[in-house]
Design an enzyme around this catalytic site. Sequence first.
Site, PDB file in Angstrom:
ATOM      1  N   HIS C  43       0.839  -1.193   0.035  1.00  0.00           N
ATOM      2  CA  HIS C  43      -0.081  -0.029  -0.133  1.00  0.00           C
ATOM      3  C   HIS C  43       0.904   1.240   0.041  1.00  0.00           C
ATOM      4  O   HIS C  43       0.699   2.251  -0.851  1.00  0.00           O
ATOM      5  CB  HIS C  43      -1.102  -0.163   1.176  1.00  0.00           C
ATOM      6  CG  HIS C  43      -1.795   1.088   1.236  1.00  0.00           C
ATOM      7  ND1 HIS C  43      -3.187   1.059   0.566  1.00  0.00           N
ATOM      8  CD2 HIS C  43      -1.947   2.272   1.831  1.00  0.00           C
ATOM      9  CE1 HIS C  43      -3.988   1.979   0.833  1.00  0.00           C
ATOM     10  NE2 HIS C  43      -3.089   2.849   1.462  1.00  0.00           N
ATOM     11  N   TYR C  46       4.329   0.253  -3.070  1.00  0.00           N
ATOM     12  CA  TYR C  46       4.402  -0.288  -4.169  1.00  0.00           C
ATOM     13  C   TYR C  46       5.759  -1.203  -4.313  1.00  0.00           C
ATOM     14  O   TYR C  46       6.068  -1.441  -6.056  1.00  0.00           O
ATOM     15  CB  TYR C  46       4.352   0.828  -5.142  1.00  0.00           C
ATOM     16  CG  TYR C  46       3.239   1.862  -5.174  1.00  0.00           C
ATOM     17  CD1 TYR C  46       1.858   1.081  -5.007  1.00  0.00           C
ATOM     18  CD2 TYR C  46       3.517   3.110  -4.911  1.00  0.00           C
ATOM     19  CE1 TYR C  46       0.869   2.102  -4.780  1.00  0.00           C
ATOM     20  CE2 TYR C  46       2.332   4.197  -4.791  1.00  0.00           C
ATOM     21  CZ  TYR C  46       1.224   3.607  -4.586  1.00  0.00           C
ATOM     22  OH  TYR C  46       0.087   4.553  -4.450  1.00  0.00           O
ATOM     23  N   HIS C  90     -10.349   2.616  -1.341  1.00  0.00           N
ATOM     24  CA  HIS C  90     -10.619   2.027   0.243  1.00  0.00           C
ATOM     25  C   HIS C  90     -11.586   0.623   0.042  1.00  0.00           C
ATOM     26  O   HIS C  90     -12.673   0.768   0.615  1.00  0.00           O
ATOM     27  CB  HIS C  90     -11.523   3.204   0.677  1.00  0.00           C
ATOM     28  CG  HIS C  90     -10.765   3.701   1.889  1.00  0.00           C
ATOM     29  ND1 HIS C  90     -11.258   4.283   3.080  1.00  0.00           N
ATOM     30  CD2 HIS C  90      -9.172   3.801   2.081  1.00  0.00           C
ATOM     31  CE1 HIS C  90     -10.383   4.498   4.035  1.00  0.00           C
ATOM     32  NE2 HIS C  90      -9.082   4.393   3.578  1.00  0.00           N
ATOM     33  N   GLU C 313      -4.099   5.247  12.339  1.00  0.00           N
ATOM     34  CA  GLU C 313      -4.523   5.788  11.254  1.00  0.00           C
ATOM     35  C   GLU C 313      -5.790   6.810  11.331  1.00  0.00           C
ATOM     36  O   GLU C 313      -6.784   6.611  10.838  1.00  0.00           O
ATOM     37  CB  GLU C 313      -4.677   4.702  10.106  1.00  0.00           C
ATOM     38  CG  GLU C 313      -3.588   4.230   9.772  1.00  0.00           C
ATOM     39  CD  GLU C 313      -3.613   3.149   8.604  1.00  0.00           C
ATOM     40  OE1 GLU C 313      -4.528   3.114   8.059  1.00  0.00           O
ATOM     41  OE2 GLU C 313      -2.550   2.740   8.186  1.00  0.00           O
ATOM     42  N   SER C 314      -5.733   7.217  12.479  1.00  0.00           N
ATOM     43  CA  SER C 314      -6.805   8.235  12.907  1.00  0.00           C
ATOM     44  C   SER C 314      -7.044   9.213  11.618  1.00  0.00           C
ATOM     45  O   SER C 314      -6.071   9.681  11.082  1.00  0.00           O
ATOM     46  CB  SER C 314      -6.513   9.121  14.097  1.00  0.00           C
ATOM     47  OG  SER C 314      -6.783   8.198  15.235  1.00  0.00           O
TER      48      SER C 314
END
Lengths: 84, 230, 748
Positions: C43, C46, C90, C313-314
């Site tokens: 993610h 790459y 997503h 990851e807020s």
Amino acid sequence: MKMKAIVTVTLKPSILDPQGEAVAHALQNMGVKGVQSVRIGKHIELEIEGGDEKALRAKLEEISKELLSNPVMENFHLDLRAGG
Amino acid sequence: MRFAVIQFPGSNCDQDCVHALQVLGQEARLVWHQETKIDPEEGVILPGGFSYGDYLRCGAIARFSPIMPAVKAAAERGQVVVGICNGFQILCEAGLLPGALTRNEGLHFRCEKAYLRVETPASPFTSHYVTGETLTIPIAHGEGCYRASPEILQELEAQQRVLFRYCNAEGQVVPEANPNGSSHNIAGICNAQRNVLGMMPHPERCCEVEMGGTDGRGILLGAAGIGRKI
Amino acid sequence: MKAKEFALKLGLTEQEYGTIEKGLGREPNENELGMFSVMWSEHCSYKNTRRELRKFPTTGPAVLVKAGEENAGVVDAGDGLALAYKIESHNHPSAVEPFQGAATGVGGILRDIFTMGARPVAFMDSLRFGRPEAKGEAGKRTRSLIHGVVSGISHYGNCVGVPTVGGELVFDPAYEGNPLVNVFCLGTLRHDQIRRGAAKGVGNPVFYVGAKTGRDGLAGAAFASRDLTEESKADRPAVQVGDPFVGKLLFEACLDLYARPDLVVGVQDMGAAGLTCSTCETASRGGSGIEIELDRVPQRETGMTPYEILLSESQERMLIIVHKGREKELKEIFAKWGLDAAEIGYVTETGKVVVKAGGKVVAAVPARLLADDAPVYEREAKVPAQLAEKQKLDLKKILPDQPKVKEDLLKLAASPATGSRRWVWNQYDHMVGLRTVGKPGSDAAVLRIEKPGGGWVHVAMTLDGNGRWCAQDPREGSKALVAEACRNLACAGAVPLGLTDNLNYGNPHDPEIFWQLREGVEGMADACRFFDLPVTGGNVSLYNQSPAGPIHPTPVVGVVGKVEDGVRLVPGVFGKGGGVILLLGTQDSGGLGASLYLQEIHGVLAGKLGKVDLATEKKLHVLMRGVLKLTGVRSVHDVGEGGILWALAEMTFGEDSAGAEVALACSQGERPEEALFGEGAGRILVEVEEETVTTVEQLAKEAGVGCHQIGKSGGADLQITCGSVKERWGARELRKLFTESLPKALEG
């Protein structure tokens, strides 16, 4: 017999609650002191034609888990009592 | 005329209102929600958006913002106050207009063109129109279902304070033309003094041909006190 | 636990662990390994696709910010105006929590755009699910996913006041276990407003702004880099919840900040891998280092460990570096918008990201090692064993002896696959901002953008993907996509300026999947070179597979372009009738291979798409833009999925559209179904006034592009003749099916 079920759905502690945050912020702006945090949940009332209470409870647990809450991010609390 | 367009942190139609007013030759200034003054000569616009996130109830938090006493004072002085969409919700929460706006009956947010029947020309906002005229004005809301007690509804009707109703393309006020379940197909109302307007549809979105229509012009020009050109 | 064991548990390989140890010159601690595991996940790094991505053309006269340089690409739109845009997926978060998954997807792409200094002005979404009308559990789940994703997008997009102006929605069993949610955002800015995500100037303060940090989505980037399994639901990290109100405050505050001259040094959003990613990327880009103190990070929860804070990851958080001495200005602006702004560290010359907690160093890693030195893998690629078999097409076995075109079109019109997407876009505010020219549902969305000096520039954009075409022939299918996207823009009179891609594929460790990806990239790259279209970045989403198997290979492209001066925009549907219908381009239907028709009507996915003639395609687009400058052009629609008959039917679906009477060529040996439903590229339908016909014919002749009069608009029916087929449908009846199919499938 008529039964009443009250399901309270709340966000799990780790999950951000934008709604609660916005209200907490507003309270702060209004000068209300001492509010540490605000968490907002859902209060759901069901009126049910009762029967075997154990079976009913199991069924309600199931629908609370499957539909009324999302176990991924929410907890629920089930309160089952007699009366409409 | 000059307008004060109130800017709440989550307003998102504030710039659109300023733009539309300018297209119509009016002056507009943005007034931040933490300010406390509105000029006695100004018109006031409460634009669409999500004032404070609107998670609790649309407009519930906005009514407590520092600018609101000035908005109330302006309304009492007889200045025009226009609440569009979220602005309408705020006016209701603040008690400047009766009733409340609840979740659309279909539960979905709806963004589409709506037909409105003008119910009376007797207000600055409808002075450009005749009774029964059909306007095409877009709506964009999730909580636009107007609710009020039977007594209030009766009073609104008796005093001809319902200015706009949802109708079909032919101008008929029918249940199928009601996009959100509002009582009496209500799309917009005014106060008893007729200087405060609240409406869910967005007149500022239809003041230019390129935006798909110009039916909103009369409402904003009327608010600016400019009569209809004959 | 030993460091190496912990590394393996986090999904790093033994070899990767070795590289880390060597790079650090010592054994890494758990915090550092956590940081590496996310930064070196597919993610973020790459690592599996980087070699392939290098094949894309990335330069061109319009490119202001290239692919890979920053959070989003930026192209020049003339008059000092620039466009920043990007697509991102997503998919995995939406599969497990559709509402929040989609909402945070929108929030994430929004931050990528305003990080560049741009004001976000439009969203589009490309969505793929299983069949909503499917019976039983599968259908139920698909419907609830669709409801969740659409309301999530609506919730976030509407609240931030950025219109959602178009996109695509596709139903195919291939996405049943693994839906695709790709979101695109466009922003506008002046050339001199472009911002960079670089940490420069030793001693400059590093600020954390926006929402507080919680345990949300811990290691979500790593989660996205695995297959979805039955356990995914349980083993998932805490769901990230989007707060669009804070998202809106954040972008307004940032735009206010940028407007102050010489205040901001660098900006980076905290998306995947949050604080870790933003610190090491800005330091790496700036050739500098950063030192931060975690105790100063605003926290929502108590007792968070350094590991958790680093990997959280807020949502709705940014890292901003300003010039020393200007701290007060930043704090004032964020206070105005009611947001946290905490000075958490400063820029150093060490080249390292040093993280402290309570004054003690808890991680110290060379920024470059973390951000840029992720391993690059050459994955094995193999032609799928079944491919040749899949590509065979024997129409005799599939089609009835006598064509049943009448029923076929009725069925097609009643399918949720083709039905009106109004149910979706009515839930999106597509008008806010007063820029949207025309409604969603057109070939391309068109926005008017204010020029820096006043007046408007018109910008067109489109999102296109086609898993069916790509499953049957990844290379040609991908080429056809790019051609279709450019054709869509041509229908709005726009010259394409740049492309952003979202590569959605299965597990790259499967050589057959990796082959699909490679073919797809090469096909797209070829087409892009042909259209002089730079790829300015995008997103790769791998591991899109469920126990039922991988998704179709699904590259999705977003193309933005500028409407040429003098173009008059026309609708995609007929008006009152009385116009002449012209077919511009080829008369070759391309056959029924990989067509929607075969899948919807005969339940068969077979054959492959006809070869795309890029040279002719390009000429067609030039011609189209020229034709749109003429007076007397009434409506335009490109021929795509469902073929020419479906395109004609769609043209009768306007609110007050007339029907049409059309005669179509059916070449020798060709079945009428092929001529009518084939999805070959290079065709556009144009409805013009009688007097304009000769001018268009003349222009087409000069351009060397076919121009065929095929009929007239008018009446209440759609009538066609094609070879032995002569049929007639009530346009109103078809429209009713078209309008009702999706709401019916979704709301019953």
